[in-house]
Design an enzyme around this catalytic site. Structure first.
Site, mmCIF file in Angstrom:
data_model
loop_
_atom_site.group_PDB
_atom_site.id
_atom_site.type_symbol
_atom_site.label_atom_id
_atom_site.label_comp_id
_atom_site.label_asym_id
_atom_site.label_seq_id
_atom_site.Cartn_x
_atom_site.Cartn_y
_atom_site.Cartn_z
ATOM 1 N N LEU A 83 3.517 -0.235 5.041
ATOM 2 C CA LEU A 83 4.869 0.184 5.057
ATOM 3 C C LEU A 83 5.453 0.388 3.552
ATOM 4 C CD1 LEU A 83 6.135 -2.672 7.404
ATOM 5 C CD2 LEU A 83 5.636 -0.392 8.044
ATOM 6 N N GLU A 84 5.708 1.513 3.312
ATOM 7 C CA GLU A 84 6.378 1.944 1.863
ATOM 8 C C GLU A 84 7.735 2.137 2.292
ATOM 9 O OE1 GLU A 84 8.002 3.238 -0.805
ATOM 10 O OE2 GLU A 84 7.096 4.996 -0.384
#
Length: 560
Positions: free
Chosen positions: A262-263
Site C-alpha cells: 500500500l502506497e
C-alpha cells in the site's frame, strides 16, 4: 497515437462543469482534458464480469510466461525501452492531454522514471531473483540452504492518475520480469490515456516479442471495478492511492489473505537549516512543490525553515511564484503549471487555506481557483504561498496534492524534527544543510520511509532502493530487489551437500517407536550441547552420546 493528442487538435466539445461520471449513465466514464474541458471520449466502465474474464485470460497466459528465461524477459523490456525512447514526445502528450500536466513534468515523472526502472531491472533484476544461498549453520553443515524466488502467478496493481504512464508501467515491469501476469486497474481519471494508448503499447510489445499479450490486462472503472479486482483471487496486490481507500483494500484483501503493498501518499517535509545557499536550495524547493502542480505523493508539502533565513527564503520564493505561468500545456507555450486533474478540488483547497489564515497563517499568493481567460472550464488552482503555518492546522496535517507551498519556522533542530514528525503521513523527506553532522542528525530522527540530504525525491531515481513509507503512508515496498521479490513466493530449500557421503541419519534411540525415552532425552540434550556449548561441554557431550549408543544411559524418563 490518438488524434486528440496530436499537435494542433482543437476537436472535442467543451464540457460545462466537466465530471467523469454522469448520474444518468453510471456505467460510462466521461474522459476530458482537465486543462480545457474538451471532451476526449466516453468509455464503458469495466464490471466484475470483465474482471473475472481478464483474470482467467491472464492466468492462462502466465502458465507459459513463467517458464520463460530471464533472457527472454529482458528482450521484452529492452523492446519497451526502445519504443519509449523513440516515442517519448507522444507518451508525454497523451499524458498531458488526460491529466493537464506539462510536457516537462511528463519527461520527469513519466519517461525518466520508467526508463530508469527498466535500465535497473535489465542490469540487476536477474541477480535479485536468482537462487540465493544462505549459511546452513553448524547443525546443518552437510546441507546447501537456499531461497528460491518464484512468481506469485497473477498480481494486480490498482494505480493512481497523477502519472498514468509511469504508474501503469512501473508495476508492469516488475511483475513481468518476475514471471507474473498482471491486472492493471487504472484510475477512472486516466481512463482515456490508459485504454487509447498505454495499454496498446504494453500488449503490442509482448506480441512483437512472440508472447501472449493476454498476460497483461487493463481495466478502468469505478469503485465496484476496484473492489472486484481486490476480491477476484489475484495472488498479490499493489495499491497506490489515498489512505481511506487503501484501508478498504487491505480489509477486503484480508478475507483471502492476499498480500498487499500500500502506497498511500505523503505530506513530505523539507527542513532547511540556517547554513544553506538559498540560491541553490530555493529552485529545488520550487520543483519539489510545483512539479505536476503538486500532484506528487513525494511532492514537498511542508517547508520547515530556520528563523535566521526564514524571511529571505520567503522573499526569494515569492518572486518566483509570482512569475509562474499557468494554463493548458498543449494549447499555450511556456506553461509552468498545468491543471488539477480531479474536478472539485479547488473548493476543498480554498477551505484549507482559509482555515489556516483564520488560525494565524499568512497568505502571500494564490489560495484560490484560477479562471483561465480562454478556458474557463479548466481545473486550475493558483500557485500558492502560505507562511506562518503551524502543525495544528488542517493544511499541515492533510495531504493537499496541489500547488501550495506551506512554510513553517523553527529555531532549534529539535523543534524542526518535532514539526516534521507531527504529520500522520511518513513517506519521504528532504534535509538541506551544509553541516553534514547536523543534516544526518535530523535525518536519523525523522519517522519516514525515505530521506534525501540536500536534494528532493532523488531516492526514486535510485531504482536500487525500495520505495514506500510508514504510518498513514502505507506499508510494503516497490522498487529495488525488495520490489521484485515482493511479487514472488519465497521458497526455502535444503539439499544434501555430499549425498554419497553423508545424509541425515537418526540413531536407533531416536527412531519411532522409541524404546527408551530417557535415553532419547539424554541424546537430544547432548546434541544441543555439541552445537551450542563451550568446547569442554561439547567434548563431554560427545563422550556421553558414544556411551549411550554403546550401552545406554539407563536414565528413567522424568514424568512428574
Amino acid at each position: 497515437m490518438p488524434e486528440e493528442a496530436l499537435p494542433g487538435w482543437k476537436g472535442g466539445s467543451i464540457l460545462m462543469n466537466p465530471s467523469i461520471q454522469d448520474p444518468a449513465h453510471p456505467g460510462k466514464i466521461i474522459c476530458y482534458d482537465p486543462s480545457t474541458g474538451r471532451h476526449l471520449a466516453t468509455i464503458p466502465a469495466h464490471t466484475k464480469n470483465d474482471v473475472d474474464q481478464a483474470l482467467a485470460r491472464a492466468r492462462n497466459a502466465q502458465k507459459l510466461w513463467q517458464q520463460t528465461t530471464f533472457a527472454q524477459r529482458k528482450i521484452v523490456l529492452q523492446s519497451l525501452l526502445d519504443f519509449i525512447l523513440l516515442n517519448q514526445e507522444n507518451i508525454c502528450r497523451v499524458a498531458a492531454r488526460d491529466t493537464g500536466k506539462t510536457m516537462v513534468d511528463g519527461k520527469f515523472g513519466e519517461i525518466l522514471t520508467v526508463c530508469e526502472r527498466i535500465r535497473w531491472t535489465l542490469a540487476h533484476g536477474e541477480d535479485a531473483l536468482k537462487d540465493e544461498y544462505r549459511n546452513p549453520g553448524l547443525l546443518m553443515f552437510y546441507k546447501y540452504a537456499k531461497v528460491e524466488y518464484r512468481p506469485m502467478g497473477v498480481v494486480a496493481a490498482l494505480v493512481s492518475w497523477n502519472y498514468p504512464f509511469h504508474n501503469t508501467f512501473g508495476p508492469l515491469i516488475t511483475a513481468l520480469f518476475a514471471g507474473n501476469g498482471i491486472l492493471i486497474k487504472a484510475s477512472e481519471q486516466a481512463a482515456w490515456s490508459t485504454m487509447s494508448y498505454f495499454a496498446k503499447i504494453a500488449r503490442s510489445c509482448l506480441e512483437a516479442c512472440g508472447h501472449d499479450p493476454e498476460l497483461v490486462q487493463f481495466l478502468v472503472g469505478f469503485q465496484d471495478c476496484g473492489e472486484a479486482v481486490v476480491t477476484s483471487g489475484v495472488d498479490g496486490i499493489t495499491f497506490i492511492g489515498s489512505p481511506q481507500v487503501g484501508a478498504k483494500v487491505a480489509t477486503a484483501a484480508s478475507a483471502t489473505l492476499t498480500p498487499c503493498v500500500l502506497e498511500l501518499g505523503g505530506k513530505d517535509v523539507a527542513i532547511v537549516n540556517k547554513d544553506v545557499d538559498l540560491h541553490a536550495v530555493v529552485p529545488i524547493l520550487m520543483r519539489g512543490v510545483f512539479q505536476n502542480c503538486g500532484q506528487n505523493c513525494i511532492g514537498i508539502e511542508r517547508i520547515v525553515v530556520h528563523e535566521d533565513i526564514y524571511e529571505s527564503l520567503i522573499t526569494m520564493a515569492s518572486v518566483r511564484i509570482q512569475e509562474l505561468k499557468q494554463g493548458p500545456p498543449l494549447e499555450e507555450k511556456n506553461v509552468d503549471c498545468g491543471s488539477m486533474t480531479m474536478s472539485g478540488r479547488a473548493k476543498v483547497l480554498e477551505s484549507m487555506v482559509h482555515d489556516a489564515v483564520k488560525q494565524g497563517a499568512t497568505l502571500v499568493h494564490g489560495g484560490k481557483a484560477f479562471s483561465h481567460p480562454k478556458f474557463p472550464q479548466g481545473q486550475f488552482f493558483a500557485p500558492t504561498l502560505i507562511t506562518d503555518v503551524h502543525p495544528s492546522m488542517t493544511i499541515a496535517q492533510e495531504e493537499v496534492f496541489a500547488p501550495i507551498m506551506s512554510v513553517f519556522k523553527f529555531s532549534t533542530l529539535e523543534e524542526a524534527i518535532s514539526i516534521a514528525n507531527s504529520s500522520p503521513y511518513s513517506l519521504g523527506s528532504s534535509v538541506f544543510s551544509r553541516n553534514l553532522k547536523e543534516g544526518h542528525y535530523i535525518m536519523d530522527r525523522l519517522r519516514v520511509g525515505m530521506s534525501n540530504l540536500n536534494d528532493f525525491g532523488v531516492n526514486y531515481l535510485c531504482q536500487s532502493l525500495p520505495f514506500g513509507g510508514v504510518g498513514m503512508s502505507g506499508y510494503g515496498r516497490f522498487g529495488g530487489p525488495e520490489g521484485l521479490r515482493g511479487v514472488c513466493h519465497q521458497k526455502s530449500v535444503t539439499v544434501d551437500r555430499w549425498p554419497m557421503l553423508i545424509q541425515t541419519f537418526l540413531p536407533p534411540v531416536l527412531q519411532y517407536p522409541m524404546t527408551n525415552v530417557g535415553d532419547a532425552i539424554v541424546v537430544t540434550r547432548d546434541l544441543v550441547n555439541i552445537i551450542y556449548d563451550g568446547w569442554l561441554g561439547r567434548l563431554r557431550s560427545v563422550v556421553e552420546i558414544v556411551k549411550v549408543m554403546a550401552i545406554g544411559a539407563n536414565e528413567p524418563e522424568q514424568i512428574s
